[in-house]
Write a protein that holds these residues in place. Sequence first.
Motif, PDB file in Angstrom:
ATOM      1  N   LEU A 166       0.830  -1.202   0.000  1.00  0.00           N
ATOM      2  CA  LEU A 166       0.000   0.000   0.000  1.00  0.00           C
ATOM      3  C   LEU A 166       0.870   1.260   0.000  1.00  0.00           C
ATOM      4  CD1 LEU A 166      -2.673   1.537   0.267  1.00  0.00           C
ATOM      5  CD2 LEU A 166      -2.570   1.128   2.750  1.00  0.00           C
ATOM      6  N   ALA A 167       1.949   1.250   0.762  1.00  0.00           N
ATOM      7  CA  ALA A 167       2.825   2.418   0.818  1.00  0.00           C
ATOM      8  C   ALA A 167       3.454   2.697  -0.543  1.00  0.00           C
ATOM      9  CB  ALA A 167       3.906   2.207   1.874  1.00  0.00           C
ATOM     10  N   HIS A 168       3.842   1.646  -1.262  1.00  0.00           N
ATOM     11  CA  HIS A 168       4.364   1.834  -2.620  1.00  0.00           C
ATOM     12  C   HIS A 168       3.316   2.513  -3.505  1.00  0.00           C
ATOM     13  CE1 HIS A 168       8.328   0.002  -2.706  1.00  0.00           C
ATOM     14  NE2 HIS A 168       7.889  -1.030  -2.001  1.00  0.00           N
ATOM     15  N   LYS A 169       2.073   2.072  -3.405  1.00  0.00           N
ATOM     16  CA  LYS A 169       1.007   2.667  -4.229  1.00  0.00           C
ATOM     17  C   LYS A 169       0.755   4.118  -3.817  1.00  0.00           C
ATOM     18  CE  LYS A 169      -1.507  -1.532  -5.515  1.00  0.00           C
ATOM     19  NZ  LYS A 169      -2.822  -2.225  -5.527  1.00  0.00           N
ATOM     20  N   GLU A 170       0.881   4.387  -2.531  1.00  0.00           N
ATOM     21  CA  GLU A 170       0.663   5.746  -2.050  1.00  0.00           C
ATOM     22  C   GLU A 170       1.749   6.702  -2.548  1.00  0.00           C
ATOM     23  OE1 GLU A 170      -1.854   7.516   0.200  1.00  0.00           O
ATOM     24  OE2 GLU A 170      -2.543   6.120  -1.332  1.00  0.00           O
ATOM     25  N   ILE A 171       2.960   6.214  -2.651  1.00  0.00           N
ATOM     26  CA  ILE A 171       4.033   7.061  -3.182  1.00  0.00           C
ATOM     27  C   ILE A 171       3.708   7.470  -4.612  1.00  0.00           C
ATOM     28  CG2 ILE A 171       6.466   7.086  -3.888  1.00  0.00           C
ATOM     29  CD1 ILE A 171       7.041   5.293  -1.450  1.00  0.00           C
ATOM     30  N   GLU A 172       3.179   6.528  -5.368  1.00  0.00           N
ATOM     31  CA  GLU A 172       2.807   6.835  -6.759  1.00  0.00           C
ATOM     32  C   GLU A 172       1.587   7.740  -6.811  1.00  0.00           C
ATOM     33  OE1 GLU A 172       1.442   4.448 -10.824  1.00  0.00           O
ATOM     34  OE2 GLU A 172       2.236   3.340  -9.102  1.00  0.00           O
ATOM     35  N   ARG A 173       0.580   7.473  -5.965  1.00  0.00           N
ATOM     36  CA  ARG A 173      -0.654   8.265  -5.994  1.00  0.00           C
ATOM     37  C   ARG A 173      -0.413   9.717  -5.601  1.00  0.00           C
ATOM     38  NH1 ARG A 173      -4.609  10.266  -2.827  1.00  0.00           N
ATOM     39  NH2 ARG A 173      -3.504   9.683  -0.925  1.00  0.00           N
ATOM     40  N   THR A 174       0.549   9.953  -4.722  1.00  0.00           N
ATOM     41  CA  THR A 174       0.783  11.302  -4.200  1.00  0.00           C
ATOM     42  C   THR A 174       1.912  12.022  -4.938  1.00  0.00           C
ATOM     43  OG1 THR A 174       2.252  10.369  -2.493  1.00  0.00           O
ATOM     44  CG2 THR A 174      -0.068  10.695  -1.899  1.00  0.00           C
ATOM     45  N   GLU A 180     -10.870   6.813  -1.457  1.00  0.00           N
ATOM     46  CA  GLU A 180     -11.997   6.182  -2.142  1.00  0.00           C
ATOM     47  C   GLU A 180     -12.025   4.678  -1.859  1.00  0.00           C
ATOM     48  OE1 GLU A 180     -11.899   7.007  -6.257  1.00  0.00           O
ATOM     49  OE2 GLU A 180     -12.188   9.170  -6.028  1.00  0.00           O
ATOM     50  N   PHE A 181     -13.239   4.167  -1.744  1.00  0.00           N
ATOM     51  CA  PHE A 181     -13.421   2.778  -1.314  1.00  0.00           C
ATOM     52  C   PHE A 181     -12.751   1.779  -2.257  1.00  0.00           C
ATOM     53  CE2 PHE A 181     -15.837  -1.210  -1.276  1.00  0.00           C
ATOM     54  CZ  PHE A 181     -15.685  -1.563   0.058  1.00  0.00           C
ATOM     55  N   GLU A 182     -12.918   1.937  -3.527  1.00  0.00           N
ATOM     56  CA  GLU A 182     -12.381   0.963  -4.483  1.00  0.00           C
ATOM     57  C   GLU A 182     -10.853   0.934  -4.447  1.00  0.00           C
ATOM     58  OE1 GLU A 182     -13.940  -1.362  -6.129  1.00  0.00           O
ATOM     59  OE2 GLU A 182     -15.806  -0.667  -5.204  1.00  0.00           O
ATOM     60  N   TYR A 183     -10.254   2.091  -4.181  1.00  0.00           N
ATOM     61  CA  TYR A 183      -8.797   2.152  -4.111  1.00  0.00           C
ATOM     62  C   TYR A 183      -8.276   1.449  -2.867  1.00  0.00           C
ATOM     63  CZ  TYR A 183      -4.117   4.146  -3.443  1.00  0.00           C
ATOM     64  OH  TYR A 183      -2.773   4.309  -3.217  1.00  0.00           O
ATOM     65  N   ILE A 184      -8.916   1.705  -1.754  1.00  0.00           N
ATOM     66  CA  ILE A 184      -8.417   1.191  -0.479  1.00  0.00           C
ATOM     67  C   ILE A 184      -8.957  -0.199  -0.162  1.00  0.00           C
ATOM     68  CG2 ILE A 184     -10.227   2.035   1.088  1.00  0.00           C
ATOM     69  CD1 ILE A 184      -6.418   2.432   1.607  1.00  0.00           C
ATOM     70  N   LYS A 185      -9.910  -0.670  -0.921  1.00  0.00           N
ATOM     71  CA  LYS A 185     -10.599  -1.939  -0.625  1.00  0.00           C
ATOM     72  C   LYS A 185      -9.657  -3.123  -0.400  1.00  0.00           C
ATOM     73  CE  LYS A 185     -14.192  -5.025  -2.441  1.00  0.00           C
ATOM     74  NZ  LYS A 185     -15.153  -5.251  -3.569  1.00  0.00           N
ATOM     75  N   PRO A 186      -8.602  -3.306  -1.216  1.00  0.00           N
ATOM     76  CA  PRO A 186      -7.735  -4.478  -0.989  1.00  0.00           C
ATOM     77  C   PRO A 186      -6.980  -4.444   0.343  1.00  0.00           C
ATOM     78  CG  PRO A 186      -7.408  -3.556  -3.193  1.00  0.00           C
ATOM     79  CD  PRO A 186      -8.204  -2.556  -2.413  1.00  0.00           C
ATOM     80  N   TYR A 187      -6.996  -3.299   1.035  1.00  0.00           N
ATOM     81  CA  TYR A 187      -6.168  -3.148   2.234  1.00  0.00           C
ATOM     82  C   TYR A 187      -6.991  -2.948   3.507  1.00  0.00           C
ATOM     83  CZ  TYR A 187      -3.027  -2.513  -1.615  1.00  0.00           C
ATOM     84  OH  TYR A 187      -2.343  -2.707  -2.800  1.00  0.00           O
ATOM     85  N   ILE A 188      -8.307  -3.102   3.388  1.00  0.00           N
ATOM     86  CA  ILE A 188      -9.166  -3.070   4.560  1.00  0.00           C
ATOM     87  C   ILE A 188      -9.749  -4.461   4.756  1.00  0.00           C
ATOM     88  CG2 ILE A 188      -9.641  -0.610   4.354  1.00  0.00           C
ATOM     89  CD1 ILE A 188     -12.297  -1.286   3.031  1.00  0.00           C
ATOM     90  N   HIS A 189     -10.701  -4.606   5.624  1.00  0.00           N
ATOM     91  CA  HIS A 189     -11.258  -5.936   5.899  1.00  0.00           C
ATOM     92  C   HIS A 189     -11.991  -6.474   4.675  1.00  0.00           C
ATOM     93  CE1 HIS A 189     -13.736  -9.057   7.851  1.00  0.00           C
ATOM     94  NE2 HIS A 189     -12.715  -9.120   8.697  1.00  0.00           N
ATOM     95  N   MET A 249       8.054   8.010   4.152  1.00  0.00           N
ATOM     96  CA  MET A 249       8.377   7.737   5.549  1.00  0.00           C
ATOM     97  C   MET A 249       7.714   6.448   6.017  1.00  0.00           C
ATOM     98  SD  MET A 249       7.276   9.892   8.959  1.00  0.00           S
ATOM     99  CE  MET A 249       5.590   9.237   8.866  1.00  0.00           C
ATOM    100  N   TYR A 250       6.449   6.278   5.678  1.00  0.00           N
ATOM    101  CA  TYR A 250       5.739   5.067   6.101  1.00  0.00           C
ATOM    102  C   TYR A 250       6.300   3.826   5.430  1.00  0.00           C
ATOM    103  CZ  TYR A 250       2.210   7.842   8.526  1.00  0.00           C
ATOM    104  OH  TYR A 250       1.570   8.686   9.394  1.00  0.00           O
ATOM    105  N   LEU A 251       6.664   3.939   4.160  1.00  0.00           N
ATOM    106  CA  LEU A 251       7.263   2.794   3.477  1.00  0.00           C
ATOM    107  C   LEU A 251       8.542   2.370   4.198  1.00  0.00           C
ATOM    108  CD1 LEU A 251       7.508   0.763   1.153  1.00  0.00           C
ATOM    109  CD2 LEU A 251       8.702   2.551  -0.155  1.00  0.00           C
TER     110      LEU A 251
END
Length: 526
Positions: free
Chosen positions: A89-97, A275-284, A109-111
Amino acid sequence: MHKGYLSLVLHGHLPFVRHPEHEDFLEEDWLYEAITETYIPLIWVFENLLADKVDFRLTMTLSPTLLSMLTDSLLQERYLKHINELIELAHKEIERTTWQSDFQCLAIMYLNQFCKARDTFLRYNRNLTVAFKNFQDAGKLEIITCGATHGYFPFMDVCRESVRSQVKVAVSHYESIFGRKPRGIWLPECGYHPGHDEILKEAGLRYFFTDSHGILHGTPRPKYGVFAPVYCKGTSVACFARDLESSKQVWSSVEGYPGDYNYREFYRDIGFDLEFEYIKPYIHPDGIRINTGMKYYRITGTSCQKEPYNVERARARAAEHAGNFLFNRQKQVEYLYDFMQKKPILVSPYDAELFGHWWYEGPMWLDFLIRKIAFDQDEIRLITASEYLAENPRNQVVAPSLSSWGWKGYSEMWLQGTNDWIYRHLHTASGRMAELTKGFPDARDLLRRALNQALRELLLAQSSDWAFIMGTGTHVDYAVRRTKEHLLCFNRLCEDIKSNSIDQEWLSEIERKDNIFPNIDYRVHQ
């Protein structure tokens, strides 16, 4: 040259949450978050202090339930899966931001933090108790025990055998992990009931911690208040009480340091923000949004408007707050030393998860504080309870009063309209367990397994966490279900044992599910 002592105590505890029957279980995240955000960052602090040859002393509870989860192979494997997902998820966040520089710096930092946490976890062969054992063996950390499942002792006095089994199982479990017996105990919820020090003495425990009014309302009144331990009348078990002034300065989110506007905002997590679809793989998997640990905002103020988190500014504030805490303790010790004509001890206990999980900068603050104490002054010395008693063996004899910490200080959090129904069932079960122990003093084979499992189920039902959760109104259904399930399992075992009709297949299943304390001996419940 020092004029007083400071005893920092971190209470590390989580309820036993392990569900092999489910691939993903929501409440298991409590453990994974604590590992990533509290226990591994504390390990980093201690490792760096040792590497820099900074002398320090700290006391830490690692409750038997927490130790059991940290050493469980299933939960270790699931944590590794969890941290790998956060790294992804952190890798994807680096790209998204990419076009949000403030947020991208935090994503990087989180990665780095998640990768370092995974490396640390694997470096200790997935067993973090090894790290804490190393710090204890080095003489820097004193690890104390707690009730076996954090049962609330004052409400268990109806059947004192249950208090005894909570203590004895805890001591035995501690010894199996650390290779020595514990010297002290954190009474669950700081709940002291007069006479329980006799049980502590039987188990070889030399001291315990309680809240301030446990000593202040003792008989006779303590000469030095909470600034010196007392020996319990008749047992000489030492009782250390919390110093409210120093502890409130840290734990209070309103008056204390954690509420500073430059610190990270706990309640803004991308698990809820994106957004839900983006974060869905990383929540319950059921679509329930959860905290990921990636939080991009600082507290900013009391409104909903939040500014991006600035790591360096927060770190500078942590250093300032460490200096402020030390300055206040110096002045406090100077005044008390002149007044008491002896060196006071300031006992500052906190929930361990305050450091890193709730207060992200907490480990930074702790690191700064320890270094400042070591190098910037000579009035205060860090000390553990065992060291204090060795240096100051003469103390007043007092009978402490019934007390707890938490709301109002007298058990109310664990006995109110939302949870009062559980105790008649727990008391009945405790009595039935005592009858079984007397009726089968030397069981073997299948019968022994069933009796051992009955005690496990009783201990798990007694956890104060379930009553606390019911009182707070969060995860209530889970707490109610856990209480009922353990009691139902216990009652079935009792009936099967008495009727000599133990279902071996069913017993094996609940042994696999509720596998805490593998070396338990039901005969301690007497």
